[in-house]
Design an enzyme around this catalytic site. Sequence first.
Site, PDB file in Angstrom:
ATOM      1  N   GLY A  38       0.879  -1.176   0.000  1.00 32.77           N
ATOM      2  CA  GLY A  38       0.000   0.000   0.000  1.00 32.77           C
ATOM      3  C   GLY A  38       0.907   1.212   0.000  1.00 32.77           C
ATOM      4  O   GLY A  38       1.874   1.277   0.766  1.00 32.77           O
ATOM      5  N   ALA A 247       8.617   0.398  -5.396  1.00 33.01           N
ATOM      6  CA  ALA A 247       8.554   1.299  -4.242  1.00 33.01           C
ATOM      7  C   ALA A 247       9.680   2.328  -4.176  1.00 33.01           C
ATOM      8  O   ALA A 247       9.861   2.983  -3.151  1.00 33.01           O
ATOM      9  CB  ALA A 247       8.452   0.538  -2.929  1.00 33.01           C
ATOM     10  N   ALA A 248      10.440   2.503  -5.263  1.00 28.90           N
ATOM     11  CA  ALA A 248      11.456   3.569  -5.276  1.00 28.90           C
ATOM     12  C   ALA A 248      10.769   4.923  -5.082  1.00 28.90           C
ATOM     13  O   ALA A 248      11.261   5.791  -4.363  1.00 28.90           O
ATOM     14  CB  ALA A 248      12.230   3.555  -6.586  1.00 28.90           C
ATOM     15  N   GLY A 249       9.612   5.083  -5.731  1.00 33.20           N
ATOM     16  CA  GLY A 249       8.874   6.337  -5.602  1.00 33.20           C
ATOM     17  C   GLY A 249       8.399   6.577  -4.166  1.00 33.20           C
ATOM     18  O   GLY A 249       8.406   7.720  -3.687  1.00 33.20           O
ATOM     19  N   ASP A 250       7.993   5.520  -3.488  1.00 35.72           N
ATOM     20  CA  ASP A 250       7.555   5.667  -2.085  1.00 35.72           C
ATOM     21  C   ASP A 250       8.736   6.042  -1.192  1.00 35.72           C
ATOM     22  O   ASP A 250       8.611   6.876  -0.290  1.00 35.72           O
ATOM     23  CB  ASP A 250       6.911   4.370  -1.588  1.00 35.72           C
ATOM     24  CG  ASP A 250       5.581   4.086  -2.283  1.00 35.72           C
ATOM     25  OD1 ASP A 250       4.905   5.058  -2.672  1.00 35.72           O
ATOM     26  OD2 ASP A 250       5.230   2.902  -2.429  1.00 35.72           O
TER      27      ASP A 250
END
Length: 301
Positions: A38, A247-250
């Site tokens: 998420g 999930a690099a952006g997260d």
Amino acid sequence: MSILVFGSLNMDLVTRTHRLPQAGETIAGYSFETLPGGKGANQAVAVARLGVPVQMRGRVGGDEFGKMLIESLQLAGVNCEGIAIDQTTSSGVAAIAIDDLGENHIIIVAGANGKVDLSDVDRLPLQANKVLLLQLEIPMAIVLAAAQAAQQAGTIVILDPAPAPTQLPAELYAAVDILTPNQVEAEQLTGIAVPDQASAIQAARQLRQRGIGTVVIKMGAQGALCATAAEEFWVSPFAVRAIDTVAAGDAFNGGLAAALAEGRSLSEACRWAAAAGALATTVKGAQSAMPTRAELIRLIS
Ligand code: ADP
């Protein structure tokens, strides 16, 4: 000063098979994992790993996955006291099948994430937090209400417009301080493809004209572009051996928020963000890939 994340918690149910099934076909897979995810929860873990106090708000369902999602956040050091358990629905899940070529089928069921409502916005501890992190895995109207309430309270609002929306409500642009699309999301919002620096600047200017003070476009291995009223600058990528960009952006958003909460400048915060994003690509997985503060400091110094 601490950070508030208001958004999604999802359990990723990941099956691996040699090939994906056709409609109506049953095939054997060879592995299965339940991985907490998420975008909201991932960003909360990213902040916690960097040693900045962070609180998560949102909803899980009244099922085992809900308990597991909260437990994994607590283990990472995220304050989960305010997460609501909605007994009327399931937790958010993503049923993911991946084949040997890396092709996938993903079905997301929003479950409790889709039930987040205005009562959750009313209970947000906005005064007590310097930064609010938002994404788009809870209803758009609720994201808008939260951004507007945070703006009233003087909290810095960072919106990750992901998963890529077709459009954002016009009022949302006015209520957000920093918008952080990746290349796909920037194109979706502006109609401008952003393969390089020149096009990224064009897209960022167009987004700023809609009322956002600061636009940071995440450009994968190229780094990022930051545009404000005063300046436009390129955030160089850190050289890493990327093996998994999930999930690099997260991680990037977590790093940006953590640095701003500590009172660092925007340009320094962008460097923290780029370092967190780069480090997240060197480890497999989402929450498990978020770098620690020590790892981040080592990379940027
Ligand atoms: P998203 O995960 O949302 O698609 P990106 O792929 O653009 O976002 O990654 C977010 C940020 O992480 C980038 O802006 C960049 O700073 C950093 N990053 C991603 N991939 C790499 C890479 N291969 N090398 C160095 N930095 C990277």
